[in-house]
Design a protein around this motif. Sequence first.
Motif, PDB file in Angstrom:
ATOM      1  N   ARG A  12       0.828  -1.204   0.000  1.00 40.71           N
ATOM      2  CA  ARG A  12       0.000   0.000   0.000  1.00 40.71           C
ATOM      3  C   ARG A  12       0.863   1.255   0.000  1.00 40.71           C
ATOM      4  N   ILE A  13       1.929   1.246   0.802  1.00 42.77           N
ATOM      5  CA  ILE A  13       2.816   2.412   0.858  1.00 42.77           C
ATOM      6  C   ILE A  13       3.478   2.635  -0.496  1.00 42.77           C
ATOM      7  N   GLN A  14       3.926   1.564  -1.125  1.00 36.48           N
ATOM      8  CA  GLN A  14       4.579   1.704  -2.424  1.00 36.48           C
ATOM      9  C   GLN A  14       3.611   2.250  -3.478  1.00 36.48           C
ATOM     10  N   PHE A  15       2.397   1.719  -3.487  1.00 35.98           N
ATOM     11  CA  PHE A  15       1.417   2.207  -4.459  1.00 35.98           C
ATOM     12  C   PHE A  15       1.024   3.649  -4.138  1.00 35.98           C
ATOM     13  N   ALA A  16       0.905   3.971  -2.856  1.00 32.81           N
ATOM     14  CA  ALA A  16       0.574   5.340  -2.474  1.00 32.81           C
ATOM     15  C   ALA A  16       1.656   6.311  -2.930  1.00 32.81           C
ATOM     16  N   LEU A  17       2.920   5.896  -2.824  1.00 35.62           N
ATOM     17  CA  LEU A  17       4.019   6.751  -3.277  1.00 35.62           C
ATOM     18  C   LEU A  17       3.934   7.018  -4.770  1.00 35.62           C
ATOM     19  N   THR A  18       3.714   5.966  -5.549  1.00 31.65           N
ATOM     20  CA  THR A  18       3.660   6.143  -6.993  1.00 31.65           C
ATOM     21  C   THR A  18       2.452   6.978  -7.410  1.00 31.65           C
ATOM     22  N   VAL A  19       1.321   6.762  -6.756  1.00 28.58           N
ATOM     23  CA  VAL A  19       0.122   7.535  -7.092  1.00 28.58           C
ATOM     24  C   VAL A  19       0.295   9.004  -6.711  1.00 28.58           C
ATOM     25  N   ALA A  20       0.806   9.248  -5.503  1.00 30.77           N
ATOM     26  CA  ALA A  20       0.990  10.624  -5.050  1.00 30.77           C
ATOM     27  C   ALA A  20       1.968  11.360  -5.956  1.00 30.77           C
ATOM     28  N   TYR A  21       3.028  10.679  -6.367  1.00 29.18           N
ATOM     29  CA  TYR A  21       4.011  11.303  -7.260  1.00 29.18           C
ATOM     30  C   TYR A  21       3.395  11.569  -8.629  1.00 29.18           C
ATOM     31  N   HIS A  22       2.689  10.580  -9.153  1.00 28.63           N
ATOM     32  CA  HIS A  22       2.010  10.757 -10.442  1.00 28.63           C
ATOM     33  C   HIS A  22       1.024  11.917 -10.385  1.00 28.63           C
ATOM     34  N   PHE A  23       0.386  12.058  -9.222  1.00 29.86           N
ATOM     35  CA  PHE A  23      -0.630  13.096  -9.086  1.00 29.86           C
ATOM     36  C   PHE A  23      -0.036  14.481  -8.838  1.00 29.86           C
ATOM     37  N   LEU A  24       1.297  14.576  -8.864  1.00 25.85           N
ATOM     38  CA  LEU A  24       1.917  15.892  -8.938  1.00 25.85           C
ATOM     39  C   LEU A  24       1.729  16.502 -10.323  1.00 25.85           C
ATOM     40  N   PHE A  25       1.714  15.642 -11.341  1.00 29.69           N
ATOM     41  CA  PHE A  25       1.767  16.101 -12.723  1.00 29.69           C
ATOM     42  C   PHE A  25       0.406  16.073 -13.417  1.00 29.69           C
ATOM     43  N   VAL A  26      -0.470  15.169 -12.991  1.00 25.64           N
ATOM     44  CA  VAL A  26      -1.810  15.121 -13.583  1.00 25.64           C
ATOM     45  C   VAL A  26      -2.562  16.440 -13.401  1.00 25.64           C
ATOM     46  N   PRO A  27      -2.595  17.014 -12.182  1.00 25.25           N
ATOM     47  CA  PRO A  27      -3.286  18.302 -12.036  1.00 25.25           C
ATOM     48  C   PRO A  27      -2.707  19.398 -12.922  1.00 25.25           C
ATOM     49  N   LEU A  28      -1.380  19.390 -13.074  1.00 23.10           N
ATOM     50  CA  LEU A  28      -0.757  20.401 -13.922  1.00 23.10           C
ATOM     51  C   LEU A  28      -1.119  20.184 -15.391  1.00 23.10           C
ATOM     52  N   SER A  29      -1.156  18.930 -15.831  1.00 22.03           N
ATOM     53  CA  SER A  29      -1.492  18.652 -17.235  1.00 22.03           C
ATOM     54  C   SER A  29      -2.908  19.097 -17.557  1.00 22.03           C
ATOM     55  N   ILE A  30      -3.865  18.689 -16.735  1.00 22.61           N
ATOM     56  CA  ILE A  30      -5.259  19.029 -17.006  1.00 22.61           C
ATOM     57  C   ILE A  30      -5.521  20.513 -16.746  1.00 22.61           C
ATOM     58  N   GLY A  31      -4.987  21.024 -15.647  1.00 28.09           N
ATOM     59  CA  GLY A  31      -5.218  22.427 -15.320  1.00 28.09           C
ATOM     60  C   GLY A  31      -4.557  23.378 -16.286  1.00 28.09           C
ATOM     61  N   LEU A  32      -3.288  23.123 -16.614  1.00 26.52           N
ATOM     62  CA  LEU A  32      -2.585  24.008 -17.545  1.00 26.52           C
ATOM     63  C   LEU A  32      -3.039  23.792 -18.981  1.00 26.52           C
ATOM     64  N   GLY A  33      -3.637  22.619 -19.263  1.00 27.63           N
ATOM     65  CA  GLY A  33      -4.199  22.411 -20.597  1.00 27.63           C
ATOM     66  C   GLY A  33      -5.273  23.438 -20.914  1.00 27.63           C
ATOM     67  N   LEU A  34      -6.083  23.773 -19.914  1.00 24.59           N
ATOM     68  CA  LEU A  34      -7.110  24.796 -20.101  1.00 24.59           C
ATOM     69  C   LEU A  34      -6.472  26.171 -20.288  1.00 24.59           C
ATOM     70  N   ILE A  35      -5.460  26.493 -19.502  1.00 24.98           N
ATOM     71  CA  ILE A  35      -4.762  27.775 -19.644  1.00 24.98           C
ATOM     72  C   ILE A  35      -4.139  27.885 -21.030  1.00 24.98           C
ATOM     73  N   LEU A  36      -3.545  26.795 -21.516  1.00 26.64           N
ATOM     74  CA  LEU A  36      -2.964  26.769 -22.852  1.00 26.64           C
ATOM     75  C   LEU A  36      -4.011  27.025 -23.922  1.00 26.64           C
ATOM     76  N   ALA A  37      -5.146  26.342 -23.821  1.00 29.84           N
ATOM     77  CA  ALA A  37      -6.203  26.494 -24.828  1.00 29.84           C
ATOM     78  C   ALA A  37      -6.760  27.917 -24.836  1.00 29.84           C
ATOM     79  N   ILE A  38      -6.921  28.511 -23.672  1.00 30.95           N
ATOM     80  CA  ILE A  38      -7.425  29.889 -23.598  1.00 30.95           C
ATOM     81  C   ILE A  38      -6.432  30.856 -24.229  1.00 30.95           C
ATOM     82  N   ASN A  39      -5.143  30.643 -23.977  1.00 29.67           N
ATOM     83  CA  ASN A  39      -4.132  31.518 -24.574  1.00 29.67           C
ATOM     84  C   ASN A  39      -4.082  31.387 -26.089  1.00 29.67           C
TER      85      ASN A  39
END
Length: 493
Positions: A12-39
């Motif tokens: 569980r700890i190992q999977f939590a680490l990988t998910v938490a790390y992955h979820f550093l970049f997912v919010p940026l991809s989806i969130g900044l994707g909207l900023i990119l499209a608006i620009n």
Amino acid sequence: MEAFADVALLSRIQFALTVAYHFLFVPLSIGLGLILAINETRYYRSRKEEDAAATKFWVKVFTATFAIGVATGITMEFSFGTNWANYSRFVGDIFGAPLAAEALFAFFLESVFLGVLLFGRKRVSPKFYMVSAWFVWFGSCLSALWILIANSWMQTPAGGELNAAGNEAVITDFWSAAFNPSIFARYTHTVDALLIMGAFVAMAVAGWYMLKHRHSDFAMKTMRIAAVVGIVTSCAMIVFAHASAVVVWEEQPTKLAMMEGQYETEAPPLYAIGIVDEENQQVIAPFAIPGGTSFLATGTFDTEYPGLNDLAQTEEYSDMVVEDLPVGLVFQSYHIMVAMYGLIMITSILVLIFTFKGGRIRQMRWLQWLAVLSPIWPFIAIQTGWITAEVGRQPWVVYPSVSGPDGVSLLTVDGISMSVSAPELWVTLALFVVVYLVLLIGWARVIGRFIKEGPVVEGTGALDRQLGSDVDDEVVVEDVVIVAEDAAAKGGE
């Protein structure tokens, strides 16, 4: 010392680490994707070179983030087979479909149109290029939908039943499984949080340029976009978060009890802060609103909800050992998430007011610093929200929800791979930490270089084929490669 040899806990700890790390970049991809499209939409309408430079800047940031997000996402999928083989066997008939759909329909869509953004400025029409920017963002949102369909099914199973042997869940109705009771509430809640993250990162970049007195026009335009997106998504979160909480109240009573530290059946109070005394099974808090949580759920202060002790006596939740539940962790993560939302709203309102009130934010260094620090709030909210959702369903990996099919549930300890040992988990966990730390430093250096360079105006017609561009289409990719090589070289010195 037993915890160091607990294979289920280490997995569980190992999977939590990988998910938490992955979820550093997912919010940026989806969130900044909207900023990119608006620009890009702004540039399509204005045809100004400074707006083209802004698009190029966000394409570079998005591409670097997207690349590392993809790499870290693959690691999680492999772990289903290596660390969670029994879980994969149990849910494979249902879980495989949304994961395959995510790759076929969402990831390819996002990747193809990202290729257009990287290589197609001179090869497609301006309108198609703009539409491609929106399809990149749409593809990322569609990807999130399929992933959340799979995850939501684990929270609120539907459209399936146990096989004759009673050891696997098999799908009986794809649409019922896909549109399970929690998917809409969890999807809107999650994606809105990611859009808030993107808005606040754009806000931070703009605030940094204001502090440094650089790229003032870009900074002001970016701050306006971020302020509008931030306030709209922050206000929408009130609706989406409430809908998500209602689903928890209706489908996952043990999670609700853990979120509020509720051991006995009562009309649950509403706490702002507190500490769970797990030994004495009570919440120690300076103040509470009696029946406050009940009011949020039903509109009355006296609706009672079952506590953990009573739930453990029922047939559905008899596998639950109350003394072993991480009630304190779930309680704190939930309340930290709510507190971060308060900071998000305050920041959104302040930035919106002073950005559009004569641009006064240009002279307000304290607000510029607040904007620079502001991504911390949604980042913490996202991570603690994930902890609340995933740890709160323990001890099940497939939760026996109220409306779920009879018998379709799986304890976490029964989902692990029996061939994996504790020493192997410790070694791989250490390797993950080292490799992920190196990747994070590399990504941060690349993004830092992009921000240091800022949006560079190439000159008249630099990015528009119809205006006679002479600039190489692959300049964006070259920038990414050059900066990455430079960061790697410096890291080796």
